[in-house]
Design a protein around this motif. Sequence first.
Motif, PDB file in Angstrom:
ATOM      1  N   VAL A  81     -18.333  13.059 -37.614  1.00 18.55           N
ATOM      2  CA  VAL A  81     -19.302  13.760 -36.761  1.00 18.55           C
ATOM      3  C   VAL A  81     -18.536  14.865 -36.043  1.00 18.55           C
ATOM      4  O   VAL A  81     -17.479  14.630 -35.464  1.00 18.55           O
ATOM      5  CB  VAL A  81     -19.958  12.792 -35.750  1.00 18.55           C
ATOM      6  N   GLY A  82     -19.049  16.074 -36.082  1.00 19.36           N
ATOM      7  CA  GLY A  82     -18.340  17.219 -35.528  1.00 19.36           C
ATOM      8  C   GLY A  82     -18.174  17.172 -34.015  1.00 19.36           C
ATOM      9  O   GLY A  82     -18.984  16.570 -33.290  1.00 19.36           O
ATOM     10  N   ARG A  83     -17.136  17.830 -33.573  1.00 19.45           N
ATOM     11  CA  ARG A  83     -16.845  17.845 -32.136  1.00 19.45           C
ATOM     12  C   ARG A  83     -17.955  18.519 -31.341  1.00 19.45           C
ATOM     13  O   ARG A  83     -18.251  18.114 -30.208  1.00 19.45           O
ATOM     14  CB  ARG A  83     -15.510  18.563 -31.882  1.00 19.45           C
ATOM     15  N   ARG A  84     -18.598  19.513 -31.909  1.00 22.15           N
ATOM     16  CA  ARG A  84     -19.673  20.210 -31.197  1.00 22.15           C
ATOM     17  C   ARG A  84     -20.751  19.217 -30.762  1.00 22.15           C
ATOM     18  O   ARG A  84     -21.166  19.189 -29.601  1.00 22.15           O
ATOM     19  CB  ARG A  84     -20.251  21.298 -32.095  1.00 22.15           C
ATOM     20  N   LEU A  85     -21.215  18.389 -31.690  1.00 23.48           N
ATOM     21  CA  LEU A  85     -22.242  17.398 -31.375  1.00 23.48           C
ATOM     22  C   LEU A  85     -21.709  16.371 -30.387  1.00 23.48           C
ATOM     23  O   LEU A  85     -22.404  15.975 -29.446  1.00 23.48           O
ATOM     24  CB  LEU A  85     -22.734  16.713 -32.652  1.00 23.48           C
ATOM     25  N   LYS A  86     -20.480  15.941 -30.564  1.00 18.87           N
ATOM     26  CA  LYS A  86     -19.902  14.954 -29.655  1.00 18.87           C
ATOM     27  C   LYS A  86     -19.783  15.501 -28.236  1.00 18.87           C
ATOM     28  O   LYS A  86     -20.028  14.785 -27.256  1.00 18.87           O
ATOM     29  CB  LYS A  86     -18.539  14.493 -30.172  1.00 18.87           C
ATOM     30  N   GLU A  87     -19.437  16.772 -28.107  1.00 22.40           N
ATOM     31  CA  GLU A  87     -19.362  17.385 -26.773  1.00 22.40           C
ATOM     32  C   GLU A  87     -20.745  17.450 -26.132  1.00 22.40           C
ATOM     33  O   GLU A  87     -20.896  17.228 -24.921  1.00 22.40           O
ATOM     34  CB  GLU A  87     -18.751  18.788 -26.854  1.00 22.40           C
ATOM     35  N   MET A  88     -21.771  17.741 -26.937  1.00 24.30           N
ATOM     36  CA  MET A  88     -23.130  17.775 -26.386  1.00 24.30           C
ATOM     37  C   MET A  88     -23.550  16.385 -25.906  1.00 24.30           C
ATOM     38  O   MET A  88     -24.173  16.246 -24.845  1.00 24.30           O
ATOM     39  CB  MET A  88     -24.111  18.334 -27.411  1.00 24.30           C
ATOM     40  N   ILE A  89     -23.196  15.357 -26.678  1.00 24.16           N
ATOM     41  CA  ILE A  89     -23.472  13.982 -26.251  1.00 24.16           C
ATOM     42  C   ILE A  89     -22.772  13.702 -24.924  1.00 24.16           C
ATOM     43  O   ILE A  89     -23.355  13.112 -24.004  1.00 24.16           O
ATOM     44  CB  ILE A  89     -23.029  12.984 -27.344  1.00 24.16           C
ATOM     45  N   PHE A  90     -21.522  14.154 -24.814  1.00 24.43           N
ATOM     46  CA  PHE A  90     -20.736  13.916 -23.594  1.00 24.43           C
ATOM     47  C   PHE A  90     -21.406  14.567 -22.386  1.00 24.43           C
ATOM     48  O   PHE A  90     -21.506  13.956 -21.314  1.00 24.43           O
ATOM     49  CB  PHE A  90     -19.323  14.471 -23.782  1.00 24.43           C
ATOM     50  N   VAL A  91     -21.883  15.786 -22.537  1.00 23.21           N
ATOM     51  CA  VAL A  91     -22.548  16.471 -21.423  1.00 23.21           C
ATOM     52  C   VAL A  91     -23.828  15.733 -21.028  1.00 23.21           C
ATOM     53  O   VAL A  91     -24.079  15.499 -19.838  1.00 23.21           O
ATOM     54  CB  VAL A  91     -22.845  17.948 -21.773  1.00 23.21           C
ATOM     55  N   ALA A  92     -24.640  15.356 -22.015  1.00 21.78           N
ATOM     56  CA  ALA A  92     -25.908  14.680 -21.723  1.00 21.78           C
ATOM     57  C   ALA A  92     -25.666  13.367 -20.969  1.00 21.78           C
ATOM     58  O   ALA A  92     -26.322  13.095 -19.957  1.00 21.78           O
ATOM     59  CB  ALA A  92     -26.672  14.416 -23.015  1.00 21.78           C
ATOM     60  N   ILE A  93     -24.709  12.569 -21.444  1.00 22.54           N
ATOM     61  CA  ILE A  93     -24.444  11.283 -20.802  1.00 22.54           C
ATOM     62  C   ILE A  93     -23.793  11.476 -19.434  1.00 22.54           C
ATOM     63  O   ILE A  93     -24.123  10.768 -18.477  1.00 22.54           O
ATOM     64  CB  ILE A  93     -23.595  10.389 -21.724  1.00 22.54           C
ATOM     65  N   SER A  94     -22.914  12.448 -19.307  1.00 23.72           N
ATOM     66  CA  SER A  94     -22.265  12.704 -18.013  1.00 23.72           C
ATOM     67  C   SER A  94     -23.282  13.124 -16.966  1.00 23.72           C
ATOM     68  O   SER A  94     -23.198  12.710 -15.804  1.00 23.72           O
ATOM     69  CB  SER A  94     -21.183  13.772 -18.161  1.00 23.72           C
ATOM     70  N   SER A  95     -24.269  13.931 -17.371  1.00 22.82           N
ATOM     71  CA  SER A  95     -25.325  14.307 -16.436  1.00 22.82           C
ATOM     72  C   SER A  95     -26.160  13.079 -16.074  1.00 22.82           C
ATOM     73  O   SER A  95     -26.459  12.848 -14.897  1.00 22.82           O
ATOM     74  CB  SER A  95     -26.205  15.390 -17.057  1.00 22.82           C
ATOM     75  N   LEU A  96     -26.511  12.283 -17.074  1.00 28.59           N
ATOM     76  CA  LEU A  96     -27.274  11.053 -16.843  1.00 28.59           C
ATOM     77  C   LEU A  96     -26.565  10.142 -15.846  1.00 28.59           C
ATOM     78  O   LEU A  96     -27.183   9.575 -14.945  1.00 28.59           O
ATOM     79  CB  LEU A  96     -27.465  10.313 -18.173  1.00 28.59           C
ATOM     80  N   LYS A  97     -25.246  10.007 -15.980  1.00 28.59           N
ATOM     81  CA  LYS A  97     -24.451   9.103 -15.151  1.00 28.59           C
ATOM     82  C   LYS A  97     -23.933   9.767 -13.874  1.00 28.59           C
ATOM     83  O   LYS A  97     -23.140   9.184 -13.140  1.00 28.59           O
ATOM     84  CB  LYS A  97     -23.259   8.557 -15.953  1.00 28.59           C
ATOM     85  N   SER A  98     -24.362  11.005 -13.621  1.00 26.17           N
ATOM     86  CA  SER A  98     -23.936  11.766 -12.437  1.00 26.17           C
ATOM     87  C   SER A  98     -22.413  11.852 -12.333  1.00 26.17           C
ATOM     88  O   SER A  98     -21.843  11.712 -11.259  1.00 26.17           O
ATOM     89  CB  SER A  98     -24.512  11.155 -11.160  1.00 26.17           C
ATOM     90  N   CYS A  99     -21.771  12.077 -13.472  1.00 27.22           N
ATOM     91  CA  CYS A  99     -20.321  12.279 -13.473  1.00 27.22           C
ATOM     92  C   CYS A  99     -20.060  13.787 -13.449  1.00 27.22           C
ATOM     93  O   CYS A  99     -20.048  14.442 -14.492  1.00 27.22           O
ATOM     94  CB  CYS A  99     -19.665  11.634 -14.694  1.00 27.22           C
ATOM     95  N   HIS A 100     -19.884  14.322 -12.255  1.00 34.78           N
ATOM     96  CA  HIS A 100     -19.753  15.768 -12.098  1.00 34.78           C
ATOM     97  C   HIS A 100     -18.505  16.318 -12.785  1.00 34.78           C
ATOM     98  O   HIS A 100     -18.532  17.414 -13.340  1.00 34.78           O
ATOM     99  CB  HIS A 100     -19.788  16.139 -10.618  1.00 34.78           C
ATOM    100  N   TYR A 101     -17.422  15.543 -12.753  1.00 36.97           N
ATOM    101  CA  TYR A 101     -16.199  16.015 -13.422  1.00 36.97           C
ATOM    102  C   TYR A 101     -16.413  16.127 -14.921  1.00 36.97           C
ATOM    103  O   TYR A 101     -16.161  17.178 -15.519  1.00 36.97           O
ATOM    104  CB  TYR A 101     -15.003  15.098 -13.131  1.00 36.97           C
ATOM    105  N   CYS A 102     -16.866  15.046 -15.559  1.00 34.70           N
ATOM    106  CA  CYS A 102     -17.030  15.073 -17.016  1.00 34.70           C
ATOM    107  C   CYS A 102     -18.089  16.088 -17.432  1.00 34.70           C
ATOM    108  O   CYS A 102     -17.943  16.773 -18.453  1.00 34.70           O
ATOM    109  CB  CYS A 102     -17.379  13.689 -17.549  1.00 34.70           C
TER     110      CYS A 102
END
Length: 195
Positions: free
Chosen positions: A63-84
Amino acid sequence: MRTISQIIDDAPVTPEIDETFKKIQNALNAPFTPHFFRVWATSPESLKGIWPVMNHILTRGRVGRRLKEMIFVAISSLKSCHYCEAAHHAFCLNIGVSQAQINTLIEDHTISETDSAKDKAAIDFAVKLAKDSHTSSEQDFETLKFHGFDEEEIMEIIAMSGMAVFYNHLANATKINIDEGFTKILSKHGKNSSV
């Protein structure tokens, strides 16, 4: 009261840790070692476990890094992780994700089907698991297979979801200070650097 990140702002850097920092920069294609890893250098044994998780799950696999980074942003926003959220927002911008897509990831924890139905299916599944890992089902596998993911890629998406939750936990618990390098990237794109 100071945060853990402020208390251990400048962990001692041994030659071995410096070598790890170079590997991190190289693997992430980053111009600096993110503050997250510099804080965890205070505990070299923890860092030895934390970095390989990201290295193998985020930067490698089918799975490409582009998609994985988008997943990371979505989950970080969901979890209120401002740093990530800030760090991976910056990485998304550097690998070609549009600001409009990132805004939707932050606000709605998904993207529009018109951007990519396949990417949306993966992001939605990863976010669903981040909310409640007990909710995975055979139907999720069938939906992802319909969109062109095979079983190995689906397992990578599950791993990416779990890794994002894990990193969010570590960053939130230590209240990592957002790197100036990330804030500069975000401000160049008109985003508030405090995220």
